[in-house]
Scaffold this motif. Structure first.
Motif, PDB file in Angstrom:
ATOM      1  N   ALA A 146       0.937  -1.284  -0.085  1.00 60.41           N
ATOM      2  CA  ALA A 146       0.090  -0.044  -0.017  1.00 60.41           C
ATOM      3  C   ALA A 146       0.811   1.271  -0.127  1.00 60.41           C
ATOM      4  CB  ALA A 146      -0.849   0.001   1.241  1.00 60.41           C
ATOM      5  N   VAL A 147       1.905   1.343   0.704  1.00 61.39           N
ATOM      6  CA  VAL A 147       2.818   2.454   0.871  1.00 61.39           C
ATOM      7  C   VAL A 147       3.588   2.899  -0.728  1.00 61.39           C
ATOM      8  CG1 VAL A 147       4.725   3.535   1.761  1.00 61.39           C
ATOM      9  CG2 VAL A 147       3.314   1.808   3.123  1.00 61.39           C
ATOM     10  N   LEU A 148       4.033   1.683  -1.160  1.00 56.68           N
ATOM     11  CA  LEU A 148       4.508   1.730  -2.709  1.00 56.68           C
ATOM     12  C   LEU A 148       3.472   2.184  -3.641  1.00 56.68           C
ATOM     13  CD1 LEU A 148       7.037  -1.346  -2.899  1.00 56.68           C
ATOM     14  CD2 LEU A 148       7.615   1.034  -3.014  1.00 56.68           C
ATOM     15  N   ALA A 149       2.301   1.575  -3.492  1.00 58.95           N
ATOM     16  CA  ALA A 149       1.393   2.089  -4.518  1.00 58.95           C
ATOM     17  C   ALA A 149       0.867   3.303  -4.308  1.00 58.95           C
ATOM     18  CB  ALA A 149      -0.176   1.051  -4.217  1.00 58.95           C
ATOM     19  N   ASP A 150       0.619   3.878  -3.144  1.00 60.13           N
ATOM     20  CA  ASP A 150       0.175   5.255  -3.002  1.00 60.13           C
ATOM     21  C   ASP A 150       1.243   6.428  -3.780  1.00 60.13           C
ATOM     22  OD1 ASP A 150      -1.399   7.167  -1.425  1.00 60.13           O
ATOM     23  OD2 ASP A 150       0.429   7.538  -0.313  1.00 60.13           O
ATOM     24  N   HIS A 151       2.557   5.999  -3.140  1.00 62.30           N
ATOM     25  CA  HIS A 151       3.506   6.766  -3.771  1.00 62.30           C
ATOM     26  C   HIS A 151       3.298   6.899  -5.242  1.00 62.30           C
ATOM     27  CE1 HIS A 151       7.481   7.547  -5.335  1.00 62.30           C
ATOM     28  NE2 HIS A 151       7.639   8.746  -4.398  1.00 62.30           N
ATOM     29  N   ALA A 152       3.304   5.608  -5.698  1.00 57.26           N
ATOM     30  CA  ALA A 152       3.390   5.507  -7.338  1.00 57.26           C
ATOM     31  C   ALA A 152       2.297   6.159  -7.893  1.00 57.26           C
ATOM     32  CB  ALA A 152       3.275   3.865  -7.660  1.00 57.26           C
ATOM     33  N   HIS A 187       4.884   7.568 -23.229  1.00 55.89           N
ATOM     34  CA  HIS A 187       5.056   6.289 -23.293  1.00 55.89           C
ATOM     35  C   HIS A 187       5.795   5.538 -22.533  1.00 55.89           C
ATOM     36  CE1 HIS A 187       3.941   2.469 -25.445  1.00 55.89           C
ATOM     37  NE2 HIS A 187       5.072   1.927 -25.311  1.00 55.89           N
ATOM     38  N   GLY A 188       6.999   6.309 -22.569  1.00 57.55           N
ATOM     39  CA  GLY A 188       8.221   5.737 -21.812  1.00 57.55           C
ATOM     40  C   GLY A 188       8.308   5.854 -20.391  1.00 57.55           C
ATOM     41  N   LEU A 189       7.327   7.167 -20.109  1.00 59.18           N
ATOM     42  CA  LEU A 189       7.275   7.626 -18.705  1.00 59.18           C
ATOM     43  C   LEU A 189       6.233   7.198 -17.622  1.00 59.18           C
ATOM     44  CD1 LEU A 189       8.905   9.534 -16.587  1.00 59.18           C
ATOM     45  CD2 LEU A 189       7.462  11.348 -17.704  1.00 59.18           C
ATOM     46  N   LEU A 190       4.950   7.027 -18.436  1.00 60.52           N
ATOM     47  CA  LEU A 190       3.777   6.885 -17.642  1.00 60.52           C
ATOM     48  C   LEU A 190       3.329   5.494 -17.857  1.00 60.52           C
ATOM     49  CD1 LEU A 190       1.879  10.073 -18.544  1.00 60.52           C
ATOM     50  CD2 LEU A 190       3.266   9.871 -16.442  1.00 60.52           C
ATOM     51  N   GLY A 191       2.228   4.852 -17.011  1.00 60.60           N
ATOM     52  CA  GLY A 191       1.610   3.806 -16.984  1.00 60.60           C
ATOM     53  C   GLY A 191       2.509   2.651 -16.706  1.00 60.60           C
ATOM     54  N   GLY A 192       3.298   2.688 -15.723  1.00 56.95           N
ATOM     55  CA  GLY A 192       4.003   1.410 -15.081  1.00 56.95           C
ATOM     56  C   GLY A 192       5.119   1.681 -14.468  1.00 56.95           C
ATOM     57  N   GLY A 193       5.815   0.896 -13.770  1.00 59.32           N
ATOM     58  CA  GLY A 193       7.071   0.829 -13.143  1.00 59.32           C
ATOM     59  C   GLY A 193       6.923   1.007 -11.794  1.00 59.32           C
ATOM     60  N   LYS A 194       8.148   0.706 -11.059  1.00 61.40           N
ATOM     61  CA  LYS A 194       7.708   0.610  -9.504  1.00 61.40           C
ATOM     62  C   LYS A 194       7.872   1.997  -8.928  1.00 61.40           C
ATOM     63  CE  LYS A 194      10.014  -3.885  -9.740  1.00 61.40           C
ATOM     64  NZ  LYS A 194      10.907  -3.840 -11.077  1.00 61.40           N
ATOM     65  N   ARG A 195       8.667   2.972  -9.805  1.00 62.03           N
ATOM     66  CA  ARG A 195       8.868   4.052  -9.077  1.00 62.03           C
ATOM     67  C   ARG A 195       9.662   4.117  -7.831  1.00 62.03           C
ATOM     68  NH1 ARG A 195       7.418   6.094 -14.029  1.00 62.03           N
ATOM     69  NH2 ARG A 195       5.129   6.014 -14.257  1.00 62.03           N
ATOM     70  N   LEU A 196      10.653   3.118  -7.796  1.00 64.02           N
ATOM     71  CA  LEU A 196      11.485   3.025  -6.644  1.00 64.02           C
ATOM     72  C   LEU A 196      12.547   4.131  -6.390  1.00 64.02           C
ATOM     73  CD1 LEU A 196      12.439  -0.978  -6.780  1.00 64.02           C
ATOM     74  CD2 LEU A 196      11.390   0.120  -4.837  1.00 64.02           C
ATOM     75  N   ARG A 197      13.126   4.699  -7.328  1.00 64.81           N
ATOM     76  CA  ARG A 197      13.958   5.781  -7.307  1.00 64.81           C
ATOM     77  C   ARG A 197      13.284   7.073  -6.596  1.00 64.81           C
ATOM     78  NH1 ARG A 197      14.778   2.578 -10.858  1.00 64.81           N
ATOM     79  NH2 ARG A 197      16.774   1.489 -11.345  1.00 64.81           N
ATOM     80  N   VAL A 205      11.473  16.673  -7.062  1.00 66.06           N
ATOM     81  CA  VAL A 205      12.927  15.997  -7.076  1.00 66.06           C
ATOM     82  C   VAL A 205      12.995  14.696  -7.364  1.00 66.06           C
ATOM     83  CG1 VAL A 205      15.145  15.589  -5.868  1.00 66.06           C
ATOM     84  CG2 VAL A 205      14.112  17.630  -5.570  1.00 66.06           C
ATOM     85  N   GLY A 206      12.031  13.779  -6.712  1.00 70.41           N
ATOM     86  CA  GLY A 206      11.887  12.264  -7.224  1.00 70.41           C
ATOM     87  C   GLY A 206      11.377  12.208  -8.753  1.00 70.41           C
ATOM     88  N   ALA A 207      10.366  13.063  -9.238  1.00 72.07           N
ATOM     89  CA  ALA A 207       9.887  13.173 -10.590  1.00 72.07           C
ATOM     90  C   ALA A 207      11.082  13.577 -11.600  1.00 72.07           C
ATOM     91  CB  ALA A 207       8.774  14.182 -10.810  1.00 72.07           C
ATOM     92  N   ALA A 208      11.873  14.448 -11.334  1.00 71.55           N
ATOM     93  CA  ALA A 208      13.051  14.538 -12.004  1.00 71.55           C
ATOM     94  C   ALA A 208      13.989  13.383 -12.316  1.00 71.55           C
ATOM     95  CB  ALA A 208      13.924  15.840 -11.374  1.00 71.55           C
ATOM     96  N   LEU A 209      14.153  12.692 -11.136  1.00 74.08           N
ATOM     97  CA  LEU A 209      14.985  11.554 -11.212  1.00 74.08           C
ATOM     98  C   LEU A 209      14.290  10.335 -12.082  1.00 74.08           C
ATOM     99  CD1 LEU A 209      17.382   9.852 -10.452  1.00 74.08           C
ATOM    100  CD2 LEU A 209      16.208   9.246  -8.180  1.00 74.08           C
ATOM    101  N   GLU A 210      13.118  10.187 -11.907  1.00 74.91           N
ATOM    102  CA  GLU A 210      12.246   9.389 -12.564  1.00 74.91           C
ATOM    103  C   GLU A 210      12.394   9.576 -13.917  1.00 74.91           C
ATOM    104  OE1 GLU A 210      10.014   5.665 -12.679  1.00 74.91           O
ATOM    105  OE2 GLU A 210      11.614   6.603 -11.376  1.00 74.91           O
ATOM    106  N   CYS A 211      12.246  10.836 -14.527  1.00 77.85           N
ATOM    107  CA  CYS A 211      12.713  11.313 -15.961  1.00 77.85           C
ATOM    108  C   CYS A 211      13.928  10.950 -16.418  1.00 77.85           C
ATOM    109  CB  CYS A 211      12.556  12.682 -15.972  1.00 77.85           C
ATOM    110  SG  CYS A 211      10.712  13.469 -16.110  1.00 77.85           S
TER     111      CYS A 211
END
Length: 309
Positions: A13-19, A51-61, A82-88
């Motif tokens: 639930a914690v990971l899913a909420d953040h994602a 397509h490359g950024l959205l719709g999946g991924g764990k968003r661990l970083r 800041v996390g969004a920048a890293l995910e990009c």
């Protein structure tokens, strides 16, 4: 239950909420609306980026950025950006890594890779645009942090992503594929610490930077990130040996097919599992001074080491 392989402990639930929160922010950042000083946002390029950024991924970083910053009660909205920048940056690297000139993959997160869904030129430009967007996000006035912290975050991200980090590691990986000489273990570890580990290390330290943590606290989180990076790569290589495409959402068995040396292929599954256990213990000990505030980070280290996808 197989006791030799611990069950991931991070609360889903914690990971899913953040994602979910990260997905919404990333979607807003790719809005068709132009920003100040932008001229236009071509729709095909924006669609390829999405397509490359959205719709999946764990968003661990970005999750690691957020949880590291939470140790110091940092500005949540700024840390999320800041996390969004890293995910990009991470997703740009995946788009480029999947290209025919690199790993030549057709599948990512259970969907066609960007160059398959669009074309190679568009995929290259989509990656370029995500990389530059990352620095726009950190430096923006909307990222409410002191200028000195923003500068430190930009410098750290540049070095983690560039010649001495992720891109340098990708270059070493390409060079290794073109030689008949087997890589030494130290060379494999160096390659992986750059290609995969550099961004994960940055993720953990970035939260501390954003929060204005001390040099000692930053160093502790940086080392934690190094351990997480090694665990992530070991687990990824283990999955390439033991899992399947339906489970991971990407091609498996490619390392073996390419005769690529990895630590699990050299040492075996039992050694890798034992090494992952040791790394989780070290990561846990590093965060001991933070007490219960670090519980989620400790659970995340365990999840990364023993995930199944």
């Amino acid at each position: 239950m197989d006791e030799s392989r611990p069950t991931p402990a991070t609360p889903p639930a914690v990971l899913a909420d953040h994602a979910e929160r990260m997905e919404k922010l990333l979607d807003r950042l790719l809005s068709p609306q132009t920003l100040c000083d932008e001229i236009a946002r071509p729709e095909r390029l924006r669609a390829a980026m999405a397509h490359g950024l959205l719709g999946g991924g764990k968003r661990l970083r970005p999750f690691l950025v957020e949880q590291s910053a939470a140790l110091f009660h940092a500005n949540t909205d700024a840390v999320l950006r800041v996390g969004a920048a890293l995910e990009c940056v991470h997703c740009y690297s995946l788009i480029h890594d999947d290209l025919p000139a690199m790993d030549d993959d057709d599948l990512r997160r259970g969907r066609p890779t960007v160059h398959r869904a669009f074309d190679e030129a568009t995929a290259i430009l989509a990656g370029d645009a995500l990389l530059t967007l990352a620095f726009d996000i950190v430096s923006s006035d909307e990222t409410d942090l002191p200028p000195a912290r923003k500068l430190a975050l930009v410098a750290g991200l540049s070095r983690a992503a560039g010649i001495g980090g992720m891109v340098g590691g990708q270059m070493r990986d390409l060079e290794a594929e073109k030689t008949d000489r087997p890589l030494a273990i130290r060379d494999i570890e160096m390659l992986q610490s750059m290609k995969t580990g550099a961004l994960l290390r940055y993720a953990c330290e970035a939260g501390a930077i954003a929060a204005g943590a001390s040099c000692d606290e930053r160093a502790r989180l940086r080392r934690f990130g190094e351990i997480v990076g090694l665990s992530f790569q070991l687990a990824d290589d283990l999955l390439d040996l033991t899992s399947d495409t339906a489970t991971t959402g990407k091609a498996t068995g490619k390392d073996a097919a390419a005769n690529k040396a990895t630590l699990p292929s050299l040492h075996g599954i039992d050694w890798t599992t034992a090494r992952l256990r040791d790394l989780v213990v070290e990561a846990t000990d590093l965060l001991d001074p933070f007490g219960s505030k670090a519980d989620i980070l400790v659970q995340t280290a365990r999840y990364i080491a023993f995930r199944d996808r």
